[in-house]
Design a protein around this motif. Structure first.
Motif, PDB file in Angstrom:
ATOM      1  N   SER A 120      13.730  15.335  -9.357  1.00 34.76           N
ATOM      2  CA  SER A 120      14.328  15.789 -10.988  1.00 34.76           C
ATOM      3  C   SER A 120      15.663  16.136 -10.743  1.00 34.76           C
ATOM      4  CB  SER A 120      13.212  16.903 -10.476  1.00 34.76           C
ATOM      5  OG  SER A 120      13.849  18.054  -9.551  1.00 34.76           O
ATOM      6  N   ALA A 123      16.566  12.640 -11.707  1.00 33.48           N
ATOM      7  CA  ALA A 123      16.513  12.136 -12.950  1.00 33.48           C
ATOM      8  C   ALA A 123      17.143  13.335 -14.201  1.00 33.48           C
ATOM      9  CB  ALA A 123      14.968  12.027 -13.187  1.00 33.48           C
ATOM     10  N   SER A 135      13.186   5.202  -6.915  1.00 40.57           N
ATOM     11  CA  SER A 135      12.030   5.270  -6.865  1.00 40.57           C
ATOM     12  C   SER A 135      11.144   3.663  -6.441  1.00 40.57           C
ATOM     13  CB  SER A 135      11.643   5.023  -8.037  1.00 40.57           C
ATOM     14  OG  SER A 135      11.728   3.954  -9.058  1.00 40.57           O
ATOM     15  N   LEU A 138      11.670   4.342  -2.335  1.00 41.80           N
ATOM     16  CA  LEU A 138      10.218   5.757  -2.377  1.00 41.80           C
ATOM     17  C   LEU A 138       9.090   4.338  -2.045  1.00 41.80           C
ATOM     18  CD1 LEU A 138      10.617   8.840  -1.764  1.00 41.80           C
ATOM     19  CD2 LEU A 138       9.750   8.453  -4.383  1.00 41.80           C
ATOM     20  N   VAL A 139       8.927   3.220  -2.439  1.00 42.29           N
ATOM     21  CA  VAL A 139       7.620   3.004  -2.546  1.00 42.29           C
ATOM     22  C   VAL A 139       7.764   1.764  -1.483  1.00 42.29           C
ATOM     23  CG1 VAL A 139       6.054   0.792  -3.814  1.00 42.29           C
ATOM     24  CG2 VAL A 139       7.212   2.916  -5.053  1.00 42.29           C
ATOM     25  N   VAL A 142       7.051   4.103   1.418  1.00 41.24           N
ATOM     26  CA  VAL A 142       6.001   4.265   2.308  1.00 41.24           C
ATOM     27  C   VAL A 142       5.078   3.084   2.617  1.00 41.24           C
ATOM     28  CG1 VAL A 142       3.536   5.242   0.364  1.00 41.24           C
ATOM     29  CG2 VAL A 142       6.447   6.466   0.321  1.00 41.24           C
ATOM     30  N   ASN A 143       5.678   1.857   1.846  1.00 42.43           N
ATOM     31  CA  ASN A 143       5.168   1.035   2.511  1.00 42.43           C
ATOM     32  C   ASN A 143       5.485   1.096   3.957  1.00 42.43           C
ATOM     33  OD1 ASN A 143       3.232   0.320   0.035  1.00 42.43           O
ATOM     34  ND2 ASN A 143       4.685  -1.307  -0.415  1.00 42.43           N
TER      35      ASN A 143
ATOM     36  N   SER B  15       0.351  -4.299  -5.366  1.00 44.16           N
ATOM     37  CA  SER B  15       2.060  -3.819  -4.818  1.00 44.16           C
ATOM     38  C   SER B  15       1.914  -2.432  -3.548  1.00 44.16           C
ATOM     39  CB  SER B  15       2.827  -2.623  -5.833  1.00 44.16           C
ATOM     40  OG  SER B  15       2.947  -1.320  -5.727  1.00 44.16           O
ATOM     41  N   LEU B  16       1.278  -1.471  -3.123  1.00 41.05           N
ATOM     42  CA  LEU B  16       1.137  -0.852  -2.177  1.00 41.05           C
ATOM     43  C   LEU B  16       0.872  -2.646  -0.555  1.00 41.05           C
ATOM     44  CD1 LEU B  16      -1.105   2.418  -3.149  1.00 41.05           C
ATOM     45  CD2 LEU B  16       1.661   2.042  -2.717  1.00 41.05           C
ATOM     46  N   PHE B  78      -2.029  11.673  -6.325  1.00 46.11           N
ATOM     47  CA  PHE B  78      -1.211  12.048  -5.593  1.00 46.11           C
ATOM     48  C   PHE B  78      -1.997  13.502  -5.216  1.00 46.11           C
ATOM     49  CE2 PHE B  78       2.178  15.040  -5.718  1.00 46.11           C
ATOM     50  CZ  PHE B  78       2.242  15.536  -4.612  1.00 46.11           C
ATOM     51  N   ASP B 112       1.664  10.403  -1.414  1.00 46.21           N
ATOM     52  CA  ASP B 112       2.484  10.395  -1.039  1.00 46.21           C
ATOM     53  C   ASP B 112       2.942   8.420  -1.977  1.00 46.21           C
ATOM     54  OD1 ASP B 112       4.302  12.152  -0.015  1.00 46.21           O
ATOM     55  OD2 ASP B 112       4.206  11.157   2.439  1.00 46.21           O
ATOM     56  N   ALA B 113       1.790   7.681  -1.401  1.00 45.81           N
ATOM     57  CA  ALA B 113       2.181   6.514  -2.062  1.00 45.81           C
ATOM     58  C   ALA B 113       1.960   6.070  -3.550  1.00 45.81           C
ATOM     59  CB  ALA B 113       0.939   5.563  -1.042  1.00 45.81           C
ATOM     60  N   LEU B 115       2.292   8.712  -5.464  1.00 43.23           N
ATOM     61  CA  LEU B 115       3.551  10.099  -5.814  1.00 43.23           C
ATOM     62  C   LEU B 115       4.679   8.595  -6.119  1.00 43.23           C
ATOM     63  CD1 LEU B 115       4.626  12.016  -7.497  1.00 43.23           C
ATOM     64  CD2 LEU B 115       5.155  12.642  -5.018  1.00 43.23           C
ATOM     65  N   ALA B 116       4.711   7.806  -5.552  1.00 40.31           N
ATOM     66  CA  ALA B 116       5.839   6.834  -5.272  1.00 40.31           C
ATOM     67  C   ALA B 116       5.412   6.249  -6.556  1.00 40.31           C
ATOM     68  CB  ALA B 116       6.438   6.191  -4.010  1.00 40.31           C
ATOM     69  N   LEU B 117       4.516   5.684  -6.213  1.00 43.21           N
ATOM     70  CA  LEU B 117       4.069   4.880  -7.574  1.00 43.21           C
ATOM     71  C   LEU B 117       4.541   5.293  -8.873  1.00 43.21           C
ATOM     72  CD1 LEU B 117       0.695   3.023  -6.885  1.00 43.21           C
ATOM     73  CD2 LEU B 117       3.059   1.988  -6.358  1.00 43.21           C
ATOM     74  N   ILE B 119       5.452   7.739  -9.447  1.00 45.94           N
ATOM     75  CA  ILE B 119       7.561   8.049 -10.190  1.00 45.94           C
ATOM     76  C   ILE B 119       8.162   6.444 -11.030  1.00 45.94           C
ATOM     77  CG2 ILE B 119       9.674   8.441  -9.493  1.00 45.94           C
ATOM     78  CD1 ILE B 119       7.901  10.256  -7.832  1.00 45.94           C
ATOM     79  N   SER B 120       8.085   5.017  -9.675  1.00 46.09           N
ATOM     80  CA  SER B 120       8.510   3.998 -10.183  1.00 46.09           C
ATOM     81  C   SER B 120       8.013   3.263 -11.075  1.00 46.09           C
ATOM     82  CB  SER B 120       8.984   3.242  -8.806  1.00 46.09           C
ATOM     83  OG  SER B 120       7.256   2.745  -8.445  1.00 46.09           O
ATOM     84  N   ALA B 123       9.891   4.677 -14.318  1.00 46.46           N
ATOM     85  CA  ALA B 123      11.421   4.687 -14.238  1.00 46.46           C
ATOM     86  C   ALA B 123      11.623   3.008 -14.513  1.00 46.46           C
ATOM     87  CB  ALA B 123      11.519   4.291 -12.519  1.00 46.46           C
ATOM     88  N   MET B 131      10.725  10.796 -17.371  1.00 48.50           N
ATOM     89  CA  MET B 131      10.997  10.502 -16.188  1.00 48.50           C
ATOM     90  C   MET B 131      11.763  11.941 -15.997  1.00 48.50           C
ATOM     91  SD  MET B 131      10.848   8.465 -13.725  1.00 48.50           S
ATOM     92  CE  MET B 131      10.729   9.312 -12.446  1.00 48.50           C
ATOM     93  N   ALA B 132      12.298  12.641 -16.683  1.00 54.73           N
ATOM     94  CA  ALA B 132      12.868  13.943 -16.658  1.00 54.73           C
ATOM     95  C   ALA B 132      11.717  15.313 -17.059  1.00 54.73           C
ATOM     96  CB  ALA B 132      14.314  13.958 -17.960  1.00 54.73           C
ATOM     97  N   SER B 135       9.315  14.235 -13.414  1.00 52.87           N
ATOM     98  CA  SER B 135       9.771  14.940 -12.419  1.00 52.87           C
ATOM     99  C   SER B 135       9.882  16.377 -12.425  1.00 52.87           C
ATOM    100  CB  SER B 135      11.201  14.489 -12.331  1.00 52.87           C
ATOM    101  OG  SER B 135      12.080  14.414 -12.912  1.00 52.87           O
ATOM    102  N   LEU B 138       6.584  18.068 -11.796  1.00 55.12           N
ATOM    103  CA  LEU B 138       5.988  17.624 -10.345  1.00 55.12           C
ATOM    104  C   LEU B 138       6.374  18.554 -10.114  1.00 55.12           C
ATOM    105  CD1 LEU B 138       5.167  15.714  -8.470  1.00 55.12           C
ATOM    106  CD2 LEU B 138       6.875  14.434  -8.755  1.00 55.12           C
TER     107      LEU B 138
END
Lengths: 328, 328
Positions: A120, A123, A135, A138-139, A142-143, B15-16, B78, B112-113, B115-117, B119-120, B123, B131-132, B135, B138
């Motif tokens: 936040s 952002a 972001s 972050l992915v 986590v991966n 993508s994970l 998440f 976490d994964a 959530l990361a997805l 956001i990404s 984004a 995005m603002a 977040s 969140l």
């Protein structure tokens, strides 16, 4: 660094629910578990420093990098809180880990809160490219953590064993992505180009691998009084660290003895002697020397890339070297 | 909705890390814990539907809202995965919860994964205002969850008891913020104004309070075959839900008996009779009727606000009513 970062960090934590804020303050090293102020003042703020120095290196003012510095520090704090839950680590920086002090549920939420704040605050700057960098990292992070956890179920030897390349790819994600992100976000907020951001991201990836290897070396041969972790903890829990993987890959009698010892599970006992013997065998098989050399090579690659893209950034260069020289 | 959302959701999960992707697929209801395809096809996708209908209501194409719809669905997923860890819930949608199926550490990482997805993917659109919104929601969500957890340590009666206003503020954060965010992000991505986004965010907050109250009512009087949760589970674990808080606040003999029963801790026993008696006392003290009325009032406020800002959005209006009418 602290003068720049701490007001922003305190302001962010103050926007949390009071109880969540208390746990976040503990996780950042500001307070003890009972809320009294802590003697020392938290982590080393390496990632924020990287962001700020990168912003300066492309001609920006340090202040421009603060939202990015804040975000990477909060993401780092988030990852430590959740990592300690995942790894059942009871200690962090010579104190109880957050889950040990407050319980698993509250620790999950504390990590979530730190991550939410990171996102936040960045952002709010409205800087889309910086947000995309954070972001994406972050992915990757986590991966990388998932890959590291998946390594635990892999055998020590044979075709399904973890290769050194797989290890380096994991470390680049788990540790390198956030270092690279710190640098790239610093460049972005400091007014650098996307190409410069890509270049310093790559520097961060290489440094991350070296950093993770240094961490592995400390986990085996580091002084527990300095690391704040129990002696031989990585060996005792059977973690697939680089010195061990390199020793096993080297072959020879010491590697054979090490395999037998690891497969027997004796290193996981409360007695420290099997873990001590494993450390000796890793060294005899050449795993320690190989790890040091591999880390050195990654640092050299990173430094050459940094010199090529930001040749006059001497403080930044010094910071990068400090990052990975914790074992020498 | 599924036709729009599912390809984006599958692409994100792909993508994970493969293991992380397997756990994410389980958490989304696509597969069983052993990886075989699940019979039913996951959640109700209410939040994505809200985002898409809001985009359409301001003249946008449904496709424009997809990154926002994806993000709110992933944030929702998440929050469920981490909530089940925090609340020690072993069941979710008639199946094992993620931590029950894979362990606490892997479940922390799965959340976490997701959530990361979330956001990404948002984004990547480069839409700063969207995005603002995400977040900020969140942070609200995590603060609401923290407040809900902090309620557990508060007494049932006296000056330190949880007030109905405190409950509503918690529910607005914990449940309303993400609904409001879904609507506001939909408006933003659909090309609406910031003022419109603010208005539908407020609609979401009110709906969220009504939604949470409906959830509380289901937690006491819902059919376990429908809710997928054990009967009286909220009463048995002593959760501060609105019907109970309203019953205690009403005073009178039934409220007195309810206080004694809750303070005794008997509702926490394996025997269901004390929890059943507590449910009867909540009803006798007027807690059930009060909760229904409070929820209705919040829905009326929300609908009036929606009619004022988006008068011709009939499908959106119908969805909002469906959201909170699960108990009737």
């Amino acid at each position: 660094m602290r003068r720049l970062l701490e007001p922003a960090l305190r302001d962010a934590v103050a926007s949390l629910h009071p109880w969540g804020g208390d746990m976040a303050a503990f996780s950042l090293g500001w307070t003890e578990a009972d809320g009294t102020p802590a003697g020392e003042r938290g982590g080393k703020a390496l990632r924020p420093a990287l962001a700020v120095l990168c912003a300066e290196a492309v001609g920006g003012a340090p202040e421009q990098a603060v939202p990015g510095a804040l975000a990477v520090e909060l993401v780092h704090a988030f990852s430590l809180v959740h990592d300690d839950i995942i790894d059942h680590d009871e200690q962090r920086r010579h104190r109880d880990s957050v889950w040990k002090a407050f319980g698993v549920g509250p620790a999950v939420l504390t990590g979530d809160a730190l991550l939410a704040l990171a996102i936040s605050r960045l952002a709010e700057t409205g800087n889309g490219p910086a947000m995309a960098r954070l972001s994406a990292a972050l992915v990757e992070l986590v991966n990388g953590q998932t890959e590291d956890m998946a390594f635990e179920d892999r055998p020590w030897t044979g075709r399904a064993a973890v290769t050194l390349d797989e290890y380096c790819a994991m470390a680049a994600r788990k540790t390198g992505a956030l270092l690279g992100c710190a640098a790239a976000v610093g460049v972005t907020l400091g007014g650098g180009t996307a190409a410069q951001a890509d270049q310093v991201y790559q520097v961060g990836l290489d440094l991350g691998v070296a950093f993770q290897i240094a961490d592995d070396l400390l986990g085996i041969w580091g002084d527990p009084n300095v690391t704040g972790k129990p002696v031989h903890s990585d060996l005792r829990r059977g973690k697939k660290t680089l010195p061990v993987l390199a020793a096993l890959a080297a072959g020879g009698p010491a590697a054979g003895d090490l395999t037998d010892l690891l497969v027997s599970g004796a290193t996981g006992s409360t007695d420290d002697e099997p873990a001590r013997r494993a450390a000796r065998l890793v060294e005899q098989a050449g795993g320690r020397a190989f790890a040091v050399e591999l880390a050195d090579r990654r640092v050299a690659t990173a430094m050459a890339a940094l010199d090529a893209c930001l040749p006059s950034a001497t403080t930044l260069r010094a910071l990068c070297l400090t990052l990975v020289n914790r074992t020498r």
